[in-house]
Structure formats: structure tokens, C-alpha cells
Design an enzyme around this catalytic site. Structure first.
Site, PDB file in Angstrom:
ATOM      1  N   ASP A  22       5.069   8.096   1.314  1.00 13.62           N
ATOM      2  CA  ASP A  22       6.447   8.372   0.901  1.00 13.62           C
ATOM      3  C   ASP A  22       7.023   7.117   0.359  1.00 13.62           C
ATOM      4  O   ASP A  22       6.633   5.960   0.398  1.00 13.62           O
ATOM      5  CB  ASP A  22       7.287   8.393   2.639  1.00 13.62           C
ATOM      6  CG  ASP A  22       8.786   9.031   2.437  1.00 13.62           C
ATOM      7  OD1 ASP A  22       9.205   9.336   1.435  1.00 13.62           O
ATOM      8  OD2 ASP A  22       9.550   8.794   3.428  1.00 13.62           O
ATOM      9  N   HIS A  50       6.251   8.306  -8.952  1.00 10.49           N
ATOM     10  CA  HIS A  50       5.040   9.378  -8.483  1.00 10.49           C
ATOM     11  C   HIS A  50       3.587   8.726  -9.360  1.00 10.49           C
ATOM     12  O   HIS A  50       2.818   8.928  -8.834  1.00 10.49           O
ATOM     13  CB  HIS A  50       5.552  10.692  -8.884  1.00 10.49           C
ATOM     14  CG  HIS A  50       6.673  11.296  -8.056  1.00 10.49           C
ATOM     15  ND1 HIS A  50       6.897  10.895  -6.718  1.00 10.49           N
ATOM     16  CD2 HIS A  50       7.739  11.934  -8.354  1.00 10.49           C
ATOM     17  CE1 HIS A  50       7.871  11.557  -6.335  1.00 10.49           C
ATOM     18  NE2 HIS A  50       8.734  12.087  -7.342  1.00 10.49           N
ATOM     19  N   LEU A 102     -17.213  12.519   1.786  1.00  7.35           N
ATOM     20  CA  LEU A 102     -15.967  12.501   2.342  1.00  7.35           C
ATOM     21  C   LEU A 102     -15.195  13.886   2.128  1.00  7.35           C
ATOM     22  O   LEU A 102     -15.252  14.283   1.016  1.00  7.35           O
ATOM     23  CB  LEU A 102     -14.936  11.308   1.529  1.00  7.35           C
ATOM     24  CG  LEU A 102     -13.455  11.236   1.726  1.00  7.35           C
ATOM     25  CD1 LEU A 102     -13.013  10.766   3.249  1.00  7.35           C
ATOM     26  CD2 LEU A 102     -12.859  10.510   0.614  1.00  7.35           C
TER      27      LEU A 102
HETATM   28  C1  FPP Z   1       7.286  10.940  -1.495  1.00 10.78           C
HETATM   29  O1  FPP Z   1       8.078  10.122  -2.479  1.00 10.78           O
HETATM   30  C2  FPP Z   1       6.063  11.259  -2.545  1.00 10.78           C
HETATM   31  C3  FPP Z   1       5.745  12.588  -3.150  1.00 10.78           C
HETATM   32  C4  FPP Z   1       6.905  13.726  -3.037  1.00 10.78           C
HETATM   33  C5  FPP Z   1       4.717  12.878  -4.030  1.00 10.78           C
HETATM   34  C6  FPP Z   1       3.475  12.242  -3.489  1.00 10.78           C
HETATM   35  C7  FPP Z   1       2.066  12.588  -4.532  1.00 10.78           C
HETATM   36  C8  FPP Z   1       1.194  11.803  -4.970  1.00 10.78           C
HETATM   37  C9  FPP Z   1       1.267  10.227  -4.970  1.00 10.78           C
HETATM   38  C10 FPP Z   1       0.150  12.412  -5.728  1.00 10.78           C
HETATM   39  C11 FPP Z   1      -0.647  13.371  -4.912  1.00 10.78           C
HETATM   40  C12 FPP Z   1      -0.803  14.722  -5.727  1.00 10.78           C
HETATM   41  C13 FPP Z   1      -2.270  15.113  -5.444  1.00 10.78           C
HETATM   42  C14 FPP Z   1      -2.405  16.381  -6.093  1.00 10.78           C
HETATM   43  C15 FPP Z   1      -3.521  14.373  -4.870  1.00 10.78           C
HETATM   44  P1  FPP Z   1       9.575  10.521  -2.411  1.00 10.78           P
HETATM   45  O2  FPP Z   1       9.642  11.132  -3.671  1.00 10.78           O
HETATM   46  O3  FPP Z   1       9.699  11.110  -1.124  1.00 10.78           O
HETATM   47  O4  FPP Z   1      10.203   9.218  -2.491  1.00 10.78           O
HETATM   48  P2  FPP Z   1      11.702   8.610  -1.749  1.00 10.78           P
HETATM   49  O5  FPP Z   1      11.577   9.159  -0.336  1.00 10.78           O
HETATM   50  O6  FPP Z   1      11.776   7.171  -2.065  1.00 10.78           O
HETATM   51  O7  FPP Z   1      12.670   9.294  -2.523  1.00 10.78           O
END
Ligand code: FPP
Length: 241
Positions: free
Chosen positions: A21, A38, A133
Site C-alpha cells: 500500500d 505503481h 518458492l
Molecule cells: C496500492 O497503492 C498498490 C496497488 C493498488 C498496486 C500494487 C501492485 C504492484 C506493486 C505490482 C504487482 C503486480 C503484479 C502482477 C505482481 P495505492 O494506489 O492504494 O496507494 P495509495 O493508498 O497511496 O493511494
């Protein structure tokens, strides 16, 4: 921050789950679009995968996209779906060579795009025999939806008149998205939020929780090791004494 040498190698938690997050906030702090958060989050994730391999974790499960995330603005959903598809495709050969088995957890139907589903299935098929893993990616996943889907499967498997005695913790657990996924030992959430947000709702009943203010793009293996060091100091009783 901890190093590998700070951990007791005999008590590495077999299964670590992570709510990644804070990507959006990381980007906002830098005056960048959320998508840049992201993108940086992808680097953090693969540093954690490297760390997991380094210490011999057997299961790593990450929350990539929740059922609730479909409610984000269409442009961000579109970005994230393209992003997920690209990551799965571009990383799978390398993960395969390193002995990682890739699995997905979630509802494999609309609104999940067919093109993303195809990449998921290909990555699972290609890595199915790997044992080093198990890397599980929760995508279009919600814990409550998972339990609802399990109960629906139970209904399909038995006729209604004989169902009552068959609704048990064991029969529901056997119908979750991946019945072979062990319960997580340790659940990490970044960005200072102290919630599990519908992640592994059933499986995480006795999981140890660890929270950090670090935003996901700033997270890395040193944070993972720190969480495990903290875990190793805890006593788990599972409701007993
Ligand atoms: C949350 O941050 C994160 C996400 C919604 C996406 C996380 C995904 C990745 C890092 C890549 C993983 C993908 C694969 C296929 C392995 P947020 O947007 O909720 O942040 P905020 O709470 O600060 O708005």
C-alpha cells in the site's frame, strides 16, 4: 533495518503475505502521477522476491488488485490491468529460471480482461512444477468474495437436503480459490494503515500482523527481514495457552 544475518534460519515463517500500500501517496509526495508510484512499486516487489529467495521462504503472497479496486477511476484501472499483464509476462521467464512457482488468487471472470487471464494461466502453467518458492499474486481478489464463491461451490457439490452437516470449516477451506495455499504466518502492510482490508480473510485468522509507515515503493528486502525479525520474537499460541 535488519539483515539476513539477523534472522534465525531455523524459524523463517513459511508463508509471508503482504498488502502493498502507498504507491499513490509516494507519487503525490514527489509531484508525480499515481502511475509512477505503481511503477516504482514493481521494483520494490522484485527486491522482496529476491529477499524471499535469499532466506528460503516457501510461500510469498501479495495483494496486487482487490475486488474493491475496480471502483477506482477507469483510467487507473486500465493502467493497472496493462501494468499487471506486462509484469506477469516480462518477469515470468526469470522467475521460472529461479525455480519460482507463480499462482494467482481471485475471481477469474469479468471484469478481469481475458488478455490478463491468459497471461496468468500461461505463467501458472509454465511454472507449475517449480518448488523453490510459491509466489501467489492476489488479483481481482476479495476475502469475502472468496468465501461466497467457496460456499457456492459447496452448494454445487451437494444436493440441498443433505447439505447441512457438510458445511464445515474444512469443507469451506477446501473450496477456497487455492486450497493448497497454507495459512500465512506473517502479514505485512505498508503505508501506516493498520487494517487487513479483506485480504486472506479466512486464512489470516491466526496470522501475526506487522505494520510499517514505509510506503510500498520504499519497501525492500531489508524491511521484509525486519518484519521477520520481529515475528521471530513473538510467541504464537493459536488460542491455546
Ligand atoms: C496500492 O497503492 C498498490 C496497488 C493498488 C498496486 C500494487 C501492485 C504492484 C506493486 C505490482 C504487482 C503486480 C503484479 C502482477 C505482481 P495505492 O494506489 O492504494 O496507494 P495509495 O493508498 O497511496 O493511494
Amino acid at each position: 533495518m535488519a539483515r539476513k544475518e539477523d534472522l534465525d534460519p531455523k524459524r523463517i515463517p513459511p508463508h509471508v503475505a503482504i498488502v502493498m500500500d502507498g504507491n499513490g501517496r509516494w507519487a503525490r509526495e514527489r509531484g508525480l502521477p499515481r502511475t509512477a508510484g505503481h511503477e516504482q512499486g514493481e521494483k520494490a516487489l522484485y527486491d522482496v522476491v529476491d529477499g524471499a529467495l535469499e532466506i528460503g521462504l516457501s510461500h510469498l503472497t501479495v495483494y496486487a488488485f482487490s475486488t474493491e479496486n475496480w471502483r477506482r477511476p477507469a483510467s487507473e484501472v486500465r493502467f493497472l490491468m496493462n501494468f499487471n499483464r506486462r509484469i506477469i509476462h516480462s518477469r515470468r521467464d526469470e522467475l521460472h529460471e529461479r525455480g519460482v512457482r507463480i499462482r494467482f488468487l481471485g475471481r477469474r471472470s469479468r471484469p478481469l480482461p481475458r488478455s490478463v487471464l491468459r497471461e496468468m494461466e500461461e505463467a501458472e502453467r509454465m511454472t507449475a512444477r517449480n518448488r523453490r518458492l510459491v509466489f501467489t499474486i492476489a488479483l481481482s481478489y476479495g476475502g469475502r468474495t472468496e468465501v461466497v464463491d467457496a460456499v457456492r461451490r459447496l452448494l454445487e457439490d451437494h444436493d440441498a437436503g443433505r447439505l447441512k452437516g457438510r458445511v464445515t470449516e474444512r469443507s469451506i477451506a477446501a473450496r477456497l480459490y487455492d486450497p493448497d495455499l497454507p495459512e500465512p504466518d506473517l502479514l505485512i502492510r505498508t503505508s501506516g494503515e493498520q487494517r487487513t482490508s479483506n485480504f486472506l480473510l479466512w486464512q489470516a485468522a491466526y496470522t501475526e500482523l506487522w505494520f510499517t509507515p514505509a510506503l510500498w515503493p520504499d519497501f525492500g528486502r531489508a524491511h521484509l527481514f525486519e518484519a521477520i525479525r520481529d515475528y521471530q520474537m513473538r510467541e504464537r499460541r493459536f488460542g491455546g495457552v
